[in-house]
Design a protein around this motif. Structure first.
Motif, mmCIF file in Angstrom:
data_model
loop_
_atom_site.group_PDB
_atom_site.id
_atom_site.type_symbol
_atom_site.label_atom_id
_atom_site.label_comp_id
_atom_site.label_asym_id
_atom_site.label_seq_id
_atom_site.Cartn_x
_atom_site.Cartn_y
_atom_site.Cartn_z
ATOM 1 N N GLY A 52 -6.475 -1.853 -0.521
ATOM 2 C CA GLY A 52 -5.537 -0.896 -1.106
ATOM 3 C C GLY A 52 -5.613 0.513 -0.564
ATOM 4 N N GLY A 54 -4.373 1.730 2.217
ATOM 5 C CA GLY A 54 -3.136 2.204 2.855
ATOM 6 C C GLY A 54 -2.929 1.669 4.259
ATOM 7 N N LYS A 55 -3.549 0.560 4.587
ATOM 8 C CA LYS A 55 -3.420 0.001 5.948
ATOM 9 C C LYS A 55 -1.976 -0.457 6.223
ATOM 10 C CE LYS A 55 -6.594 -3.040 4.935
ATOM 11 N NZ LYS A 55 -6.931 -2.537 3.596
ATOM 12 N N THR A 56 -1.423 -1.212 5.275
ATOM 13 C CA THR A 56 -0.053 -1.692 5.493
ATOM 14 C C THR A 56 0.920 -0.524 5.533
ATOM 15 O OG1 THR A 56 -0.664 -3.671 4.286
ATOM 16 C CG2 THR A 56 1.680 -3.331 4.647
ATOM 17 N N THR A 57 0.648 0.484 4.720
ATOM 18 C CA THR A 57 1.498 1.674 4.737
ATOM 19 C C THR A 57 1.466 2.310 6.127
ATOM 20 O OG1 THR A 57 0.913 1.988 2.427
ATOM 21 C CG2 THR A 57 1.929 3.857 3.537
ATOM 22 N N ASN A 192 -6.371 9.040 3.361
ATOM 23 C CA ASN A 192 -5.011 8.813 2.872
ATOM 24 C C ASN A 192 -4.942 9.102 1.368
ATOM 25 O OD1 ASN A 192 -2.318 7.921 3.190
ATOM 26 N ND2 ASN A 192 -2.867 5.894 2.442
ATOM 27 N N LYS A 193 -3.752 9.087 0.827
ATOM 28 C CA LYS A 193 -3.481 9.317 -0.596
ATOM 29 C C LYS A 193 -3.968 10.702 -1.040
ATOM 30 C CE LYS A 193 -3.672 4.406 -1.768
ATOM 31 N NZ LYS A 193 -3.846 3.412 -2.803
ATOM 32 N N ASP A 195 -2.215 13.038 -1.820
ATOM 33 C CA ASP A 195 -1.375 13.526 -2.919
ATOM 34 C C ASP A 195 -1.982 13.174 -4.279
ATOM 35 O OD1 ASP A 195 -0.827 10.841 -2.050
ATOM 36 O OD2 ASP A 195 0.854 10.787 -3.448
ATOM 37 N N PHE A 223 0.602 8.786 2.405
ATOM 38 C CA PHE A 223 1.374 7.647 2.877
ATOM 39 C C PHE A 223 1.153 7.397 4.370
ATOM 40 C CE2 PHE A 223 3.290 8.724 -1.145
ATOM 41 C CZ PHE A 223 3.324 7.477 -1.749
ATOM 42 N N ARG A 352 -7.627 -5.352 -6.703
ATOM 43 C CA ARG A 352 -6.348 -5.206 -6.006
ATOM 44 C C ARG A 352 -5.390 -6.258 -6.532
ATOM 45 N NH1 ARG A 352 -2.426 -3.223 -3.565
ATOM 46 N NH2 ARG A 352 -2.012 -3.420 -1.348
ATOM 47 N N LYS A 354 -1.095 -7.413 -5.762
ATOM 48 C CA LYS A 354 0.167 -7.080 -5.086
ATOM 49 C C LYS A 354 1.048 -8.311 -5.080
ATOM 50 C CE LYS A 354 -2.202 -7.619 -0.672
ATOM 51 N NZ LYS A 354 -2.557 -7.003 0.594
HETATM 52 N N1 LIG Z 1 0.412 7.944 -3.950
HETATM 53 C C1 LIG Z 1 0.147 7.349 -2.780
HETATM 54 N N2 LIG Z 1 0.208 6.020 -2.690
HETATM 55 C C2 LIG Z 1 -0.047 5.460 -1.494
HETATM 56 C C3 LIG Z 1 -0.361 6.217 -0.354
HETATM 57 N N3 LIG Z 1 -0.569 5.370 0.679
HETATM 58 C C4 LIG Z 1 -0.375 4.132 0.197
HETATM 59 N N4 LIG Z 1 -0.061 4.186 -1.114
HETATM 60 C C5 LIG Z 1 0.198 3.069 -2.016
HETATM 61 O O1 LIG Z 1 -1.024 2.349 -2.177
HETATM 62 C C6 LIG Z 1 -0.753 0.982 -2.370
HETATM 63 C C7 LIG Z 1 -1.557 0.141 -1.376
HETATM 64 O O2 LIG Z 1 -1.136 0.472 -0.067
HETATM 65 P P1 LIG Z 1 -1.235 -0.600 1.125
HETATM 66 O O3 LIG Z 1 -0.768 0.071 2.357
HETATM 67 O O4 LIG Z 1 -0.596 -1.873 0.757
HETATM 68 O O5 LIG Z 1 -2.812 -0.807 1.175
HETATM 69 P P2 LIG Z 1 -3.614 -1.830 2.096
HETATM 70 O O6 LIG Z 1 -4.814 -1.138 2.589
HETATM 71 O O7 LIG Z 1 -2.723 -2.428 3.133
HETATM 72 O O8 LIG Z 1 -3.995 -2.942 1.037
HETATM 73 P P3 LIG Z 1 -4.727 -4.353 1.347
HETATM 74 O O9 LIG Z 1 -4.261 -4.821 2.677
HETATM 75 O O10 LIG Z 1 -4.296 -5.226 0.251
HETATM 76 O O11 LIG Z 1 -6.157 -4.106 1.323
HETATM 77 C C8 LIG Z 1 0.760 0.828 -2.221
HETATM 78 O O12 LIG Z 1 1.318 0.876 -3.506
HETATM 79 C C9 LIG Z 1 1.162 2.063 -1.443
HETATM 80 O O13 LIG Z 1 2.498 2.460 -1.694
HETATM 81 C C10 LIG Z 1 -0.429 7.633 -0.484
HETATM 82 O O14 LIG Z 1 -0.750 8.375 0.432
HETATM 83 N N5 LIG Z 1 -0.166 8.140 -1.725
#
Ligand SMILES: Nc1nc2c(ncn2[C@@H]2O[C@H](COP(=O)(O)OP(=O)(O)OP(=O)(O)O)[C@@H](O)[C@H]2O)c(=O)[nH]1
Length: 570
Positions: A52, A54-57, A192-193, A195, A223, A352, A354
């Motif tokens: 969670g 933010g890798k996919t983001t 990341n995040k 905000d 993001f 986590r 999703k």
């Molecule tokens: N507020 C906020 N939310 C964020 C930010 N970056 C990502 N998110 C949210 O965090 C959640 C997880 O983001 P993902 O990019 O799916 O995280 P991940 O690392 O790919 O997750 P996994 O692959 O499941 O481990 C999503 O709801 C995103 O929209 C950010 O900078 N700020």
């Protein structure tokens, strides 16, 4: 190259033609100069980071802003269903572009899925590759070490290992050996995040990163919006001059922090030092003539790290487990709201969740559900269904019994036990709530099937393609923006949704994506006694209205008052 001899880089974030041209021009120039990586060697960025973070983001950000670059993507998902693959591909349909991509679900690419990952990379390289760069996103519980070794074995040029961390949650997850290990491999850390975290917390996170891995490039972002050359093996820019680069435009919240003189805790850090020259020149790793030496040092460092603590990664021992809920029937949004408040947010050990959701109240649209970090849950309308609609939700955590309980309570949202008059009660409450929204000037009522009988809201800013027939118990609304002060509806509604949901008292979903104003919705139609109380329209409105006041104060805080305001106050 600038006259001073310093290199210049373009911050690529906004998807405008100019940037696309810059990217392709620069790429062409590199090809002509012969300074590009050999076409026979695949250039790759490995994106790692805890669940969670933010890798996919980040992958979505790269794909959205790739310009003319052809980027291949491999996504590894720990759980049985590949939600990320669905989301990423929808974001920038690879198939329609003829670009290679693959999802590797149901296991970790560092262990059980390693052979599959190897095969996927080999398949990409068969007969020479027709893409410019490969992005591999590891699962959130993957050890990047074995992957780095595997890529080296395959003669892939591993340009960079990017570790994404959650600014708000990193200090909580670092007691997990996998999170530590992901950080230790970082050649650049994206905090990341930002905000969601205070400046103090962000600063603590930076200190922690420095203490853990010493000399490494650290970038704050939200993001995952960073300039592409920081993470992808592209491009020395042709223009513009650095003064015209806007970090804000690129979504970077502060300039990257280059730690120059820290205790070097690992022998392999020689490489990292070359990333930050003493004259402060920023360099994009892997794109220039000093590349070979740097690449060797990087590879050496990765080998050392990967061979140390090889046995760290046994998921069962670390206690990770995942469960999937699937349904071909739509679920009730009002029941799902209850499920998030009383199930997801209260389940200890859930790390986590999703999924993609199909709601009875809005059958045309696909919603994406996310739960991550410090109990942050959100559900956003993503697009209309292009495939047969269904519900798929993945839960990852440490307590399998708790996950099973969650799964079974979500299954009840498909056909919840309800009173005979539940539908009428829901419609009545929706009408009352809609009337309160409509009476408040800070808000706009977009639609309420029950209150207005207006179940088609074409022509609203939400975009007609996302807004179809509404169930009468659903109310859609949003805050009014202040265009003259550049305060958009999307900013206000996002903040409102995030804050309301974090309070745990209500769960709002977004009926439109951020670029369409992030308008919100609340479904009425209580299914349990606890829900019944929480769905009192006056209580719901009070919570939303109070938080809206705080949201407005926050939004206006950073806006310079215009001259009329000065005149008035004088
Ligand atoms: N507020 C906020 N939310 C964020 C930010 N970056 C990502 N998110 C949210 O965090 C959640 C997880 O983001 P993902 O990019 O799916 O995280 P991940 O690392 O790919 O997750 P996994 O692959 O499941 O481990 C999503 O709801 C995103 O929209 C950010 O900078 N700020």
């Amino acid at each position: 190259m600038a006259a001073s001899g310093q290199r210049e880089y373009v911050a690529i974030a906004k998807p405008v033609m100019l940037e696309n041209n810059q990217m392709s021009l620069a790429f062409e120039r590199r090809l002509l100069e012969g300074s590009c990586m050999s076409r026979s060697r695949v250039s790759c960025t490995l994106i790692t980071g805890f669940l969670g973070s933010g890798k996919t983001t980040l992958v979505r950000h790269i794909l959205r802003n790739r310009g003319d670059l052809r980027i291949a993507v491999l996504v590894n998902e720990y759980s049985e269903v590949d939600i990320d693959g669905v989301i990423v591909h929808n974001a920038h349909s690879h198939a329609s572009l003829g670009l290679p991509s693959a999802e590797l679900a149901s296991g970790c690419a560092c262990c059980t899925k390693q052979n599959d990952m190897k095969q996927a990379v080999k398949d990409l390289m068969v007969g020479g590759h027709d893409f410019d760069h490969l992005i591999i996103e590891t699962s959130g519980v993957a050890d990047p070490g074995p992957l780095a070794l595997m890529l080296e074995e395959l003669n892939v040029q591993l340009h960079l290992i990017v570790t994404v961390v959650d600014a708000e949650n990193l200090l909580n997850v670092l007691d997990n050996p996998i999170a530590r290990r992901q950080l230790s491999f970082a050649e650049i850390v994206l905090i990341n995040k930002c905000d969601l975290a205070s400046l103090g917390t962000i600063s603590d996170v930076e200190d922690k990163v420095e203490a853990e891995i010493g000399n490494v490039r650290v970038v704050r972002c939200r993001f995952a919006q960073v300039p592409l050359p920081l993470v992808v093996d592209v491009i020395e820019a042709v223009s513009p001059a650095p003064s015209s680069m806007s970090n804000d435009d690129a979504g970077v919240m502060s300039h990257e922090k280059v730690i120059t003189q820290t205790t070097l805790r690992r022998a392999a850090d020689n490489q990292s030092k070359t990333d930050a020259d003493s004259d402060g020149t920023r360099k994009v790793p892997g794109s220039h003539s000093d590349k070979d030496g740097k690449e060797d040092a990087k590879a050496e460092r990765r080998r050392k790290l990967a061979n140390a603590n090889r046995d760290i990664h046994i998921h069962e021992e670390l206690g990770f487990t995942s469960l999937v809920f699937k349904s071909d029937e739509p679920i009730l949004l009002s029941a799902f709201q209850d499920f998030v408040r009383n199930g997801v947010l209260k389940t200890h050990g859930l790390l986590r969740a999703k999924g993609v959701l199909w709601f009875q109240e809005d059958r045309n649209n696909r919603y994406v559900f996310q739960y991550s970090g410090k109990k942050r849950a959100e559900t956003v309308c993503d697009s209309v269904w292009e495939s047969p609609p269904s519900v798929k939700v993945v839960f990852i955590g440490r307590d399998s019994d708790a996950l099973k309980a969650l799964r079974s309570s979500l299954s009840q949202a498909v056909s919840p036990p309800s009173r005979d008059d539940a539908a009428d009660v829901g419609v009545g409450k929706a009408k009352q709530f809609a009337a309160m929204v409509a009476a408040d000037q800070r808000f706009q009522l977009l639609s309420s099937g029950g209150a207005l009988g207006a179940d088609n809201i074409e022509g609203t800013q939400g975009g007609s393609e996302l807004l179809h027939k509404l169930a009468p118990s659903l109310v859609r609304f949003g805050m009014v923006g202040y265009p003259l002060k550049s305060i958009t509806e999307a900013v206000l509604n996002t903040d409102l949704m995030c804050t309301v949901n974090a309070s745990g008292a209500l769960f709002l979903t977004a009926a439109t994506p951020p670029h369409c104003g992030h308008f919100l919705q609340l479904a009425f139609g209580a299914t349990s006694e606890s829900d019944e109380a929480a769905q009192d329209p006056s209580v719901c409105w009070k919570i939303i209205s109070d938080i809206a006041s705080r949201v407005l104060i926050r939004a206006h805080r950073d806006v310079c008052p215009c001259r009329c305001d000065y005149t008035r106050s004088a």
